[in-house]
Write a protein that holds these residues in place. Sequence first.
Motif, PDB file in Angstrom:
ATOM      1  N   GLY A   2       0.821  -1.208   0.000  1.00 28.63           N
ATOM      2  CA  GLY A   2       0.000   0.000   0.000  1.00 28.63           C
ATOM      3  C   GLY A   2       0.855   1.258   0.000  1.00 28.63           C
ATOM      4  N   ALA A   3       0.250   2.370  -0.367  1.00 23.72           N
ATOM      5  CA  ALA A   3       0.983   3.626  -0.523  1.00 23.72           C
ATOM      6  C   ALA A   3       1.608   4.100   0.784  1.00 23.72           C
ATOM      7  N   THR A   4       0.923   3.923   1.910  1.00 18.80           N
ATOM      8  CA  THR A   4       1.477   4.397   3.183  1.00 18.80           C
ATOM      9  C   THR A   4       2.697   3.571   3.584  1.00 18.80           C
ATOM     10  N   VAL A   5       2.643   2.262   3.369  1.00 17.59           N
ATOM     11  CA  VAL A   5       3.788   1.398   3.684  1.00 17.59           C
ATOM     12  C   VAL A   5       4.925   1.667   2.706  1.00 17.59           C
ATOM     13  N   ALA A   6       4.585   1.880   1.429  1.00 13.43           N
ATOM     14  CA  ALA A   6       5.604   2.135   0.416  1.00 13.43           C
ATOM     15  C   ALA A   6       6.361   3.427   0.707  1.00 13.43           C
ATOM     16  N   ALA A   7       5.674   4.440   1.216  1.00 19.00           N
ATOM     17  CA  ALA A   7       6.322   5.721   1.510  1.00 19.00           C
ATOM     18  C   ALA A   7       7.363   5.587   2.614  1.00 19.00           C
ATOM     19  N   GLU A   8       7.246   4.576   3.455  1.00 17.00           N
ATOM     20  CA  GLU A   8       8.210   4.355   4.525  1.00 17.00           C
ATOM     21  C   GLU A   8       9.485   3.687   4.022  1.00 17.00           C
ATOM     22  N   CYS A   9       9.479   3.198   2.783  1.00 11.53           N
ATOM     23  CA  CYS A   9      10.612   2.445   2.244  1.00 11.53           C
ATOM     24  C   CYS A   9      11.645   3.334   1.565  1.00 11.53           C
ATOM     25  N   TYR A  10      11.362   4.622   1.440  1.00 14.57           N
ATOM     26  CA  TYR A  10      12.321   5.521   0.813  1.00 14.57           C
ATOM     27  C   TYR A  10      12.196   6.919   1.399  1.00 14.57           C
ATOM     28  N   VAL A  11      13.247   7.701   1.190  1.00 18.40           N
ATOM     29  CA  VAL A  11      13.267   9.113   1.576  1.00 18.40           C
ATOM     30  C   VAL A  11      13.234   9.892   0.272  1.00 18.40           C
ATOM     31  N   ASP A  12      12.248  10.744   0.116  1.00 17.85           N
ATOM     32  CA  ASP A  12      12.052  11.470  -1.132  1.00 17.85           C
ATOM     33  C   ASP A  12      12.804  12.802  -1.105  1.00 17.85           C
ATOM     34  N   HIS A  13      13.766  12.953  -2.033  1.00 12.93           N
ATOM     35  CA  HIS A  13      14.520  14.194  -2.174  1.00 12.93           C
ATOM     36  C   HIS A  13      14.186  14.874  -3.498  1.00 12.93           C
ATOM     37  N   SER A  14      13.050  14.553  -4.076  1.00 12.25           N
ATOM     38  CA  SER A  14      12.659  15.104  -5.369  1.00 12.25           C
ATOM     39  C   SER A  14      12.378  16.592  -5.249  1.00 12.25           C
ATOM     40  N   PRO A  15      12.749  17.359  -6.290  1.00 12.41           N
ATOM     41  CA  PRO A  15      12.372  18.772  -6.269  1.00 12.41           C
ATOM     42  C   PRO A  15      10.868  18.895  -6.404  1.00 12.41           C
ATOM     43  N   PRO A  16      10.296  19.987  -5.920  1.00 14.54           N
ATOM     44  CA  PRO A  16       8.841  20.132  -6.044  1.00 14.54           C
ATOM     45  C   PRO A  16       8.446  20.185  -7.514  1.00 14.54           C
ATOM     46  N   PRO A  17       7.275  19.657  -7.839  1.00 13.75           N
ATOM     47  CA  PRO A  17       6.851  19.684  -9.234  1.00 13.75           C
ATOM     48  C   PRO A  17       6.650  21.119  -9.704  1.00 13.75           C
ATOM     49  N   PRO A  18       6.863  21.348 -10.989  1.00 13.08           N
ATOM     50  CA  PRO A  18       6.658  22.716 -11.487  1.00 13.08           C
ATOM     51  C   PRO A  18       5.201  23.118 -11.308  1.00 13.08           C
ATOM     52  N   PRO A  19       4.941  24.417 -11.103  1.00 10.25           N
ATOM     53  CA  PRO A  19       3.549  24.837 -10.895  1.00 10.25           C
ATOM     54  C   PRO A  19       2.718  24.549 -12.142  1.00 10.25           C
ATOM     55  N   ARG A  20       1.509  24.151 -11.903  1.00  5.55           N
ATOM     56  CA  ARG A  20       0.610  23.872 -13.017  1.00  5.55           C
ATOM     57  C   ARG A  20       0.275  25.178 -13.717  1.00  5.55           C
TER      58      ARG A  20
END
Length: 128
Positions: free
Chosen positions: A78-96
């Motif tokens: 599931g998405a909540t468990v998957a989010a615990e498996c990595y640390v996200d260092h992605s830049p914020p998405p460009p504004p729509r």
Amino acid sequence: MAAEEAPGTVRVDSWIWSVRLTKTRSLAAAACRGGHVRVNNERVKPAYAVRPGDEVRLRDGGYERIVVVRKLIRKRVGATVAAECYVDHSPPPPPREELVVVALRDRGAGRPTKRDRRELERLHSRNG
């Protein structure tokens, strides 16, 4: 028979799919083969073994996801468990972008008048 993985490692395509960075494992493998996946700044094949602490960069649709492997999993969760498996260092998405106005004319409305043509040109110059 497939090559056995070393203990404490998982195939990169399987891990990317398991933590929900791609929708399917075949898309994850295709991204690896296409050169869109880098682990520690090296292009990798789908069978590359990732370990905790590795930095995975996935380029998808003009947007780059940068994650650091925290936990290894082999099955999709599931998405909540998957989010615990990595640390996200992605830049914020460009504004729509603002809502783009598309000039549509009714079918059979005939040839545009000079006023209609000027409005179309004004819309195209604003959006382009």
